[in-house]
Enzyme design. Sequence first.
Site, short mmCIF file in Angstrom:
data_model
loop_
_atom_site.label_atom_id
_atom_site.label_comp_id
_atom_site.label_asym_id
_atom_site.label_seq_id
_atom_site.Cartn_x
_atom_site.Cartn_y
_atom_site.Cartn_z
CB SER A 1 7.07 4.92 2.87
OG SER A 1 6.19 4.83 1.78
CG ASP B 1 8.99 2.70 -0.03
OD1 ASP B 1 8.17 3.50 -0.50
OD2 ASP B 1 8.68 1.74 0.70
CG ASP C 1 6.41 6.03 -2.10
OD1 ASP C 1 6.82 5.22 -2.95
OD2 ASP C 1 6.01 5.67 -0.97
CG ASP D 1 5.64 1.32 -1.02
OD1 ASP D 1 5.58 2.56 -1.20
OD2 ASP D 1 5.48 0.80 0.11
#
Length: 447
Positions: A101, A244, A242, A246
């Site tokens: 992440s 990833d 960010d 999400d």
Amino acid sequence: MRKFFGTDGIRGQANTYPMTAEMALKVGMAAGLAFKNGGHRHRVVIGKDTRLSGYMIEYALVAGFTSVGMDVFLLGPMPTPSVAMLTRSLRADLGVMISASHNPFQDNGIKFFGPDGFKLSDDIEQTIESLAESDLTSRLAGTRDLGRAKRIDGAQQRYIEFAKRTLPRQMSLEGLRVVIDCANGAAYKVAPEALWELGADVISMGVTPDGYNINKDCGSTSPEALSRKVHEVRADIGIALDGDADRVIIVDENGTVVDGDQLMAVVAQSWQASDRLAGEGIVATVMSNLGLERYLDSLGLNLARTKVGDRYVVEHMRANGYNIGGEQSGHIVLSDFATTGDGLIAALQVLACVKDQDKPVSEVCRRFDPVPQILKNVRYSGGQPLEQDLVKSAIQDGEDRLGTSGRLVIRASGTEPLIRVMAEGDDAELVKQVVNDIAGVVASAAA
């Protein structure tokens, strides 16, 4: 107690336990066995972000899954929410995202999604852990039953079309100049393309990943460069994802950062006005600002709080019929469209509000004045600092000093070796003193 699963899957420094190739192999075998049910050919979808270690973990997982007879569909670099979506779309038994992440490139992680696209429960994660730590030799597939692995063509376009369909067909972003910062991460291709196809004038940042620069001085955790770029090109809005994708943070036309609390308020008010809001409010975590709670109350809406982690937000949403939830950090879950936090879809909903209201982003996205809130992170190397009597006493003293005009949240991070000390209240100076005092005691205990 789970040993290597945290609040958001498995996470750690790459090539160090538990993020080693050996562990990824075992986890792939264990997760594959946990989700094999019946005699059909079982499928698992694997996506990843742009970290160097993604190659190592990806192929170790492939070896694990195929060794127990699961076929593997490889997506390559794709946002976490796209893995959840494609797990359902491809009728897979399991989805996997390889990402840490918002963490730096040195870290990596493994997140799982069930066949319904939702993150796994604590019980299922416990089952995977138990299997991974056992001898699975006798449960390996026969030589004729091994799984196959293949790359999926067109996965990016499928997700782009999915994201675009979350807006009304007649909605166009024409006339909006948008700066998008993809954090050199998983959305570096799909996010700019989706915005362009919707008609926006797109300026892209953080779209040159090299394996090392994910989240480095860019993205939702470092929006300063985005703010400068918005000023430089006189953009209407900046969007920071960010690593990833999400989570999302917005920057208005003045370069001011807008966090997830404000964005949830924007969408909640809009959906309430259009009679789309379910659950009579939204779900957020204990970290969301007291100002958000007061704003929602003024609209006749409630704020249900959960412990930190978008997985817990989603669980509460599903159990109680809410369709908006999220975190101050920018994880925003809109369950009418997605099963997990989706930075691009959340940004599109905010852009729709901007177009509908025909006002500057600074007006649309400033729904309430946040209560002064301070967060300090204290790093520790082991033990349980929060269990020490001096720390407990300092926390109790802080709660007494804040009284009913503020809140105090002390917790250990589920993804990093940090104790997070957060306080908020109407008296900014008191909040600062309380946080500093408690952080000092925790630091001494951690040492």
